[in-house]
Structure formats: structure tokens, C-alpha cells
Design a protein around this motif. Structure first.
Motif, PDB file in Angstrom:
ATOM      1  N   SER A  65       0.814  -1.209   0.000  1.00  0.00           N
ATOM      2  CA  SER A  65       0.000   0.000   0.000  1.00  0.00           C
ATOM      3  C   SER A  65       0.855   1.271   0.000  1.00  0.00           C
ATOM      4  O   SER A  65       0.403   2.335  -0.341  1.00  0.00           O
ATOM      5  N   LYS A  66       2.105   1.127   0.403  1.00  0.00           N
ATOM      6  CA  LYS A  66       2.989   2.294   0.469  1.00  0.00           C
ATOM      7  C   LYS A  66       3.471   2.636  -0.941  1.00  0.00           C
ATOM      8  O   LYS A  66       4.312   1.962  -1.511  1.00  0.00           O
ATOM      9  N   GLU A  67       2.916   3.678  -1.512  1.00  0.00           N
ATOM     10  CA  GLU A  67       3.241   4.010  -2.901  1.00  0.00           C
ATOM     11  C   GLU A  67       4.586   4.708  -2.994  1.00  0.00           C
ATOM     12  O   GLU A  67       4.924   5.556  -2.200  1.00  0.00           O
ATOM     13  N   GLN A  68       5.347   4.287  -3.979  1.00  0.00           N
ATOM     14  CA  GLN A  68       6.631   4.919  -4.249  1.00  0.00           C
ATOM     15  C   GLN A  68       6.530   5.650  -5.582  1.00  0.00           C
ATOM     16  O   GLN A  68       5.821   5.225  -6.474  1.00  0.00           O
ATOM     17  N   SER A  69       7.267   6.746  -5.701  1.00  0.00           N
ATOM     18  CA  SER A  69       7.216   7.515  -6.944  1.00  0.00           C
ATOM     19  C   SER A  69       7.927   6.760  -8.049  1.00  0.00           C
ATOM     20  O   SER A  69       8.777   5.904  -7.804  1.00  0.00           O
ATOM     21  N   ALA A  70       7.571   7.098  -9.303  1.00  0.00           N
ATOM     22  CA  ALA A  70       8.187   6.445 -10.461  1.00  0.00           C
ATOM     23  C   ALA A  70       9.698   6.655 -10.442  1.00  0.00           C
ATOM     24  O   ALA A  70      10.466   5.743 -10.762  1.00  0.00           O
ATOM     25  N   LEU A  71      10.135   7.869 -10.020  1.00  0.00           N
ATOM     26  CA  LEU A  71      11.570   8.177  -9.983  1.00  0.00           C
ATOM     27  C   LEU A  71      12.290   7.269  -8.986  1.00  0.00           C
ATOM     28  O   LEU A  71      13.364   6.726  -9.279  1.00  0.00           O
ATOM     29  N   GLN A  72      11.689   7.071  -7.801  1.00  0.00           N
ATOM     30  CA  GLN A  72      12.287   6.193  -6.788  1.00  0.00           C
ATOM     31  C   GLN A  72      12.414   4.768  -7.316  1.00  0.00           C
ATOM     32  O   GLN A  72      13.431   4.094  -7.123  1.00  0.00           O
ATOM     33  N   LEU A  73      11.352   4.321  -7.994  1.00  0.00           N
ATOM     34  CA  LEU A  73      11.356   2.958  -8.527  1.00  0.00           C
ATOM     35  C   LEU A  73      12.437   2.786  -9.588  1.00  0.00           C
ATOM     36  O   LEU A  73      13.155   1.785  -9.611  1.00  0.00           O
ATOM     37  N   TYR A  74      12.556   3.793 -10.484  1.00  0.00           N
ATOM     38  CA  TYR A  74      13.578   3.702 -11.534  1.00  0.00           C
ATOM     39  C   TYR A  74      14.984   3.745 -10.949  1.00  0.00           C
ATOM     40  O   TYR A  74      15.900   3.100 -11.454  1.00  0.00           O
ATOM     41  N   LYS A  75      15.166   4.523  -9.868  1.00  0.00           N
ATOM     42  CA  LYS A  75      16.486   4.575  -9.215  1.00  0.00           C
ATOM     43  C   LYS A  75      16.863   3.197  -8.674  1.00  0.00           C
ATOM     44  O   LYS A  75      18.007   2.761  -8.774  1.00  0.00           O
ATOM     45  N   ARG A  76      15.855   2.521  -8.090  1.00  0.00           N
ATOM     46  CA  ARG A  76      16.122   1.187  -7.545  1.00  0.00           C
ATOM     47  C   ARG A  76      16.354   0.170  -8.663  1.00  0.00           C
ATOM     48  O   ARG A  76      17.182  -0.735  -8.530  1.00  0.00           O
ATOM     49  N   GLY A 123       0.047   4.898 -25.653  1.00  0.00           N
ATOM     50  CA  GLY A 123      -0.390   3.513 -25.434  1.00  0.00           C
ATOM     51  C   GLY A 123       0.488   2.761 -24.453  1.00  0.00           C
ATOM     52  O   GLY A 123       0.041   1.836 -23.782  1.00  0.00           O
ATOM     53  N   VAL A 124       1.758   3.162 -24.351  1.00  0.00           N
ATOM     54  CA  VAL A 124       2.703   2.467 -23.481  1.00  0.00           C
ATOM     55  C   VAL A 124       2.441   2.771 -22.006  1.00  0.00           C
ATOM     56  O   VAL A 124       3.002   2.122 -21.123  1.00  0.00           O
ATOM     57  N   MET A 125       1.553   3.740 -21.743  1.00  0.00           N
ATOM     58  CA  MET A 125       1.241   4.086 -20.351  1.00  0.00           C
ATOM     59  C   MET A 125       0.692   2.882 -19.589  1.00  0.00           C
ATOM     60  O   MET A 125       0.932   2.734 -18.397  1.00  0.00           O
ATOM     61  N   GLN A 126      -0.050   2.018 -20.293  1.00  0.00           N
ATOM     62  CA  GLN A 126      -0.596   0.832 -19.626  1.00  0.00           C
ATOM     63  C   GLN A 126       0.538  -0.065 -19.148  1.00  0.00           C
ATOM     64  O   GLN A 126       0.552  -0.518 -18.004  1.00  0.00           O
ATOM     65  N   SER A 127       1.511  -0.323 -20.043  1.00  0.00           N
ATOM     66  CA  SER A 127       2.675  -1.144 -19.660  1.00  0.00           C
ATOM     67  C   SER A 127       3.475  -0.477 -18.553  1.00  0.00           C
ATOM     68  O   SER A 127       3.933  -1.134 -17.616  1.00  0.00           O
ATOM     69  N   LEU A 128       3.636   0.833 -18.673  1.00  0.00           N
ATOM     70  CA  LEU A 128       4.409   1.575 -17.678  1.00  0.00           C
ATOM     71  C   LEU A 128       3.785   1.453 -16.297  1.00  0.00           C
ATOM     72  O   LEU A 128       4.458   1.109 -15.319  1.00  0.00           O
ATOM     73  N   GLN A 129       2.481   1.718 -16.203  1.00  0.00           N
ATOM     74  CA  GLN A 129       1.820   1.684 -14.896  1.00  0.00           C
ATOM     75  C   GLN A 129       1.743   0.270 -14.340  1.00  0.00           C
ATOM     76  O   GLN A 129       1.889   0.059 -13.135  1.00  0.00           O
ATOM     77  N   ARG A 130       1.532  -0.711 -15.221  1.00  0.00           N
ATOM     78  CA  ARG A 130       1.520  -2.104 -14.772  1.00  0.00           C
ATOM     79  C   ARG A 130       2.906  -2.492 -14.256  1.00  0.00           C
ATOM     80  O   ARG A 130       3.043  -3.138 -13.226  1.00  0.00           O
ATOM     81  N   GLY A 131       3.936  -2.051 -15.002  1.00  0.00           N
ATOM     82  CA  GLY A 131       5.307  -2.345 -14.592  1.00  0.00           C
ATOM     83  C   GLY A 131       5.693  -1.648 -13.303  1.00  0.00           C
ATOM     84  O   GLY A 131       6.341  -2.239 -12.432  1.00  0.00           O
ATOM     85  N   LEU A 132       5.291  -0.399 -13.160  1.00  0.00           N
ATOM     86  CA  LEU A 132       5.608   0.348 -11.937  1.00  0.00           C
ATOM     87  C   LEU A 132       4.871  -0.232 -10.730  1.00  0.00           C
ATOM     88  O   LEU A 132       5.419  -0.303  -9.631  1.00  0.00           O
ATOM     89  N   ALA A 133       3.614  -0.654 -10.939  1.00  0.00           N
ATOM     90  CA  ALA A 133       2.864  -1.285  -9.846  1.00  0.00           C
ATOM     91  C   ALA A 133       3.539  -2.596  -9.449  1.00  0.00           C
ATOM     92  O   ALA A 133       3.632  -2.935  -8.266  1.00  0.00           O
ATOM     93  N   ALA A 134       4.034  -3.347 -10.456  1.00  0.00           N
ATOM     94  CA  ALA A 134       4.756  -4.600 -10.182  1.00  0.00           C
ATOM     95  C   ALA A 134       6.057  -4.309  -9.437  1.00  0.00           C
ATOM     96  O   ALA A 134       6.416  -5.011  -8.491  1.00  0.00           O
TER      97      ALA A 134
END
Length: 592
Positions: A4-15, A303-314
Motif C-alpha cells: 500500500s505504500k506508494e513509491q514515486s516512479a523516480l524512486q522505482l527507476y532509481k532502484r 499507449g505504453v502508459m498501460q505497460s508503464l503503470q503495470r510495470g511500476l505497480a509490479a
């Protein structure tokens, strides 16, 4: 849970970037290839201007001869570097997923027992198998599309500005609308992706349980119930996927409508521009083609937003899992292979969120080399007490000591190295008989050692009768073996480990008399000169114990030898009389 603890896209990409260490050369090749492929689009748009002006308007056949060859060369260049980019991206993404799965499995091995009690196995499996794979979308497919198509769009916009800046300004009108629609769609897709992970976990759970419980389902006629459970989970996944697809399509649709409006206005305005000098047919054709060529990259980028958000949620799910607290191991001392007495000192234990204590002030000494039996009704705390010794969890209050030292001061590895466990629920692996007996130390022992352990466990006779003997595959959790055979394989495993501390958790329950006789004889071999804690429902199996500890509601109510407790006429005598009244055949066997 951390999900439930959401992380920003930037934090996720850094990791995620951490996993690319050591692969920067391949990544650099992928990026350069990407940029070259992206640059070919505006170059093609630019070549159309001389093609129309020189070839069709001025009829300059000299230029017409090299321009088609230039176009072919451009697309060969594009094809070669596109292949290099795709290969490098696939290479990197597969390494990323492999590294991530290995790290997740490593984390799985270090999680405390409580984690598995509180989290469904299906969701854990789904995280390792599905979520890690979806990260490839967030990690590379999205980067490829956004970088390659982003550069293409920037290049095409630059060409449009060069050809006619006034017409190009019209295209910028659509950008704020596109940006807002992408932002709104992205938020919805992220929420839906989180929901999809939960539903995939549920579906995996139902599937896992239905495979493990296939026989019970058949006997009790549970096919309809399990089919309904699976259908419910599958329908949830389907509905979520449809919602994701519709949200993504809506974002793409809005972008395309705005682009088509801009194109219509540009065509209309271009008709006026054509009357002015300096805006030739070639300029118009080059401008129009470049404008149309922008549609596909823009479509892919939205269209890639779907993949992006699915990937970021994963990624959020995976990193949440990797951030789970590991099994606490603050010990620095090494427990040697001759541990002294085990002592429970005022031990209190309560499971998280439980209404009452599972253990209430237990004080007990298990002398070195002696056999202590724990008896009592189900739920009285016997297994909880035994599970404190290998530190599957720690006491809420009090201490468990070995050789006079709190076991929390020993390293987990050295503590557990001195213990063997044989439980009612035998865990065997889909491996050979030899692989299961020598589990964890196959490289340290010889075949002769394995055979000796099998003989001591009364298992050698049935192993010899199997098709390939020790090399026979026993199936998932030993499904090809009977209950007594599985139990004796587990005893052989404990014998081979030759650990000084032995925990037997109802090791003979649910066996027929013949199997119990063989298992009991094997256990007597196993218990010799070992500090043994026996948890038993069948009192016939623990009459020879040095000390029988009777438990009730998390407390010790009496203890002593079998004869002493019978003479005392307390709770043990009541349990004994009750059991032997119900099973006269067992009392005959015990008396014999």
C-alpha cells in the motif's frame, strides 16, 4: 504489508537502475542504436522534399537516381540498428528479471515463519513469477518506446519548425490536452494494476490448493466449489484487464482525435501558405508526411502508459516484498556440536493479534541426552513450545537457554545446525530417495552413509524394492510413497544429519499399527544419546520417556515418569485412561 505504500516512479527507476551495474556497455549500445533508429524518421521526412521538388516538379533525373537508393540505405540502416537495439534490450531485461527473481527467492529463504502464516502462498508465488516479469515492461520496453519515439517526435518537430514554424505552432495546441489525458489515465491504470496483482495472487492460490488437494476434492465432491472459486478469480482478472485496456484505449483515442484535428487545421492552413513563395510542393509533402509520421510514435507513447503503470505497480510490489523484515539473527556466538541442557525460563508467548497467550510462564529443564515428552489436548501449546527451540519465533517474555546461554545470542545457522526435526506433516521434495535422505548435505555424505541411515530408519527394505532403489523419483511431496514410508524417509534424514538435539512433533500419528511399530523402532534408534523433545498424541509412544510434561492451556500442570503420573491419578492418568478405553487394540499392543 508494504504494497500500500506508494513509491514515486523516480524512486522505482532509481532502484531498478542498481540492477544494471555491470551491464552499462550493453545499455550504452542499446541507447545509441535507439537514437540512430529514431533519427531515421525525420531524415526520411527530409528526403521527401528534394524527391518531390527535384524529381516530380523540376524533372531532375540525376537526383532522382540517387534519392531512391538513399531511401533504401536509410531503411537498411534503420533495420540493422533496430535489431541491435531489440537484442540488447531483451538481453538486459531478461538479466534484470533473473536478478530480481533470484533476489526475491533469497529474501524468501530469510523471511520469518510469521510471514508465511500471514501471507497467502499464491500471492507470494505471483510476486516472484508474474510481478518480476512485468518489471521488464517498466524497465526496458517503456524506456525503448519513450526514448526512441521521443527522439523521433522531437526530430520530426524540429523538421516541421524548419519547414514552416507557423504551421508547426498549431501542433503545440494539442500537447496540454494530451498531457492531462495521459496523467489521468496513468493514475487509473496504476490503481487497476495493483488490483490485478491481488487477483492474480488469488487465482494462483486457488490453482495451487486444487493441485495439492486433488484427492480430497475428488472424494468430497468439491469440483464444483473449486471450479466456482477459480472462475470467480479468473473473472476478476478478466474484468480488470478489460478496464485497463479501455482506460488505455481512451487515452490513445483522445490523443489521436486531437492529432487529427491539428492535421485538418494544418492542411487547411497549408493551402494558404502554398500561395506564398518559399513553400513549395516538396515542402508541403515533406511537412505532411512528417506530421503523419508523428502519429505512430505519439500513439505508442500514450499507449505504453498501460505497460508503464503495470510495470511500476509490479516494481512497487516487488520492492515492497524485498523491504520485508528478515528473520532476526542478532546472535554472534557459535553453538558447538555438544550442546548442554535446554532450559525454558518463565517463557510467555502470544501470537500477533491473538486474544490470549499460547504459553503462560513455562519453566522447564531438558537435561542433555534425555527424552522429554510433551502431552496434552490440542491447542495446549506443545508445538509452540517446541518451535521456540529452533527459533521459528521468539518468546514474548522470558528466555530459552542452551548450555546456560539465551539462544538469541547464538547465530541461527549454528543453532539450527545442531537440530533435527521430524514432524507429523512430513515435507519431502520432488527428488530421488537419496536426495531426500541426504537433503542439505548431499555433497558431504557417501552412498554408504545414506544406506546406513535408511537401515537404521527401517526404510532400506522398501527402498531396495523400488524400481531404481535410492535413485527412484518419489514425486511431489513423496506422493508415490505410503504414510509410513514417508515418515521413515524423514527419520532417515534426521539420522543422517546426526544432530545432538531432536524434535519429534507427533511423528507417529495417523499411522497404522505395523507402520507405527517400524517407525517407533526407528525413532528409538534416532533418540539414542540425543536431547529429545517428543510431542505425542499417542501415549503408547512415550512411556519410556525420562520425563513426561503434561500441558493444559499454555501451562505445565504436572510432570514425571509414566508410572509416577499414573499413580498420581491426575490429568495424565485421565488422558491415558480415556485414550486406552477408546482404543483397546492399542493397549494390547502396548502391553505386549
Amino acid at each position: 504489508m508494504h504494497e500500500s505504500k506508494e513509491q514515486s516512479a523516480l524512486q522505482l527507476y532509481k532502484r531498478l537502475a542498481v540492477y544494471l551495474k555491470g551491464y552499462w556497455k550493453v545499455f550504452a549500445v542499446a541507447v545509441v542504436s535507439m537514437l540512430i533508429v529514431a533519427a531515421t524518421m525525420p531524415l526520411f521526412g527530409y528526403l521527401l522534399k528534394p524527391l518531390i521538388n527535384e524529381g516530380f516538379v523540376d524533372k531532375n533525373m540525376q537526383k532522382m537516381s540517387w534519392l531512391p537508393l538513399a531511401i533504401i540505405g536509410l531503411f537498411i540502416l534503420r533495420g540493422v540498428f533496430n535489431f541491435i537495439n531489440e537484442y540488447c534490450t531483451s538481453y538486459l531485461s531478461s538479466h534484470l528479471v533473473q536478478s530480481m527473481r533470484e533476489e526475491m527467492f533469497g529474501k524468501l529463504m530469510k523471511l520469518p515463519s510469521s510471514y508465511f502464516s500471514n501471507n497467502a502462498s499464491g500471492r507470494v508465488m505471483s510476486r516472484v513469477l508474474n510481478d518480476a516479469n512485468q518489471i521488464a515492461d517498466a524497465g526496458f520496453n517503456v524506456i525503448t518506446v519513450l526514448a526512441k519515439d521521443g527522439v523521433s517526435v522531437i526530430g520530426l518537430l524540429g523538421l516541421l519548425m524548419y519547414l514552416n514554424w507557423r504551421l508547426t505552432l498549431i501542433t503545440f495546441v494539442i500537447l496540454p490536452v494530451v498531457a492531462v489525458s495521459v496523467r489521468l489515465v496513468s493514475k487509473r491504470l496504476r490503481r487497476l494494476s495493483h488490483g490485478n496483482q491481488q487477483q492474480m495472487g488469488q487465482m494462483t492460490q486457488v490453482l495451487n490448493e486444487s493441485i495439492d488437494g486433488a484427492r480430497v476434492i475428488k472424494v468430497y465432491g468439491g469440483q464444483k466449489r473449486e471450479t466456482a472459486r477459480f472462475s470467480h478469480s479468473a473473472a476478476g482478472v478478466r474484468r480488470n484487464n478489460v478496464k485497463q485496456a479501455s482506460a488505455s484505449a481512451l487515452g490513445t483515442g483522445i490523443t489521436q482525435i486531437m492529432a487529427s484535428v491539428a492535421l485538418a487545421v494544418i492542411i487547411y492552413m497549408a493551402a494558404f501558405e502554398a500561395n506564398k513563395e518559399g513553400f513549395s510542393a516538396g515542402d508541403f509533402m515533406s511537412f505532411l508526411t512528417s506530421m503523419i509520421m508523428m502519429f505512430d510514435p505519439i500513439k505508442r507513447m500514450t499507449g505504453v502508459m498501460q505497460s508503464l503503470q503495470r510495470g511500476l505497480a509490479a516494481a512497487e510490489s516487488v520492492f515492497g516484498f524485498l523491504d520485508e523484515g528478515e528473520e532476526a539473527d542478532g546472535g554472534v556466538l557459535e553453538l558447538d556440536n555438544k550442546p548442554g541442557a535446554i532450559e525454558f525460563v518463565n517463557v510467555v508467548h502470544r501470537y500477533p493479534e491473538a486474544e490470549r497467550n499460547s504459553l503462560n510462564g513455562i519453566s522447564l529443564t531438558v537435561p542433555q541426552g534425555r527424552v522429554i515428552a510433551l502431552v496434552g489436548a490440542s491447542g495446549c501449546g506443545k508445538t509452540t513450545l517446541a518451535n521456540l527451540i529452533p527459533r521459528f519465533f521468539n518468546p514474548t517474555e522470558g528466555e530459552v537457554r542452551i548450555s546456560g546461554t539465551d539462544i538469541r545470542e547464538y547465530t541461527l545457522e549454528s543453532l539450527r545446525e545442531q537440530m533435527a526435526l521430524v514432524s507429523q506433516d512430513v515435507v519431502l521434495f520432488n527428488d530421488t530417495v537419496a536426495g531426500n535422505i541426504a537433503y542439505g548435505q548431499l555433497s558431504k555424505v557417501t552412498e554408504a552413509d545414506i544406506i546406513q541411515a535408511a537401515k537404521a530408519a527401517n526404510a532400506w527394505s522398501f527402498i531396495q524394492a523400488m524400481p531404481q532403489g535410492l535413485q527412484t523419483e518419489i514425486g511431489e511431496n513423496g506422493l508415490k510413497l505410503s504414510g509410513g514410508q514417508r515418515q521413515r524417509i524423514a527419520i532417515a534424514r534426521a539420522l543422517l544429519k546426526n544432530a545432538p538435539i531432536l524434535i519429534l512433533d507427533e511423528a507417529t500419528s495417523a499411522l497404522d499399527n505395523e507402520s507405527e511399530r517400524l517407525v517407533q523402532a526407528a525413532l528409538e534408534n534416532l533418540m539414542q544419546s540425543r536431547t529429545t523433545i517428543v510431542i505425542a498424541h499417542r501415549l503408547s509412544t512415550i512411556e519410556k520417556a525420562d520425563n513426561i510434561v503434561v500441558m493444559h492451556e499454555g501451562r505445565i500442570v504436572e510432570q514425571g515418569t509414566h508410572q509416577d503420573l499414573l499413580k498420581r491419578g491426575g490429568r495424565y492418568a485421565d488422558l491415558h485412561n480415556l485414550q486406552f478405553d477408546d482404543t483397546p487394540s492399542e493397549s494390547v499392543q502396548t502391553a505386549s
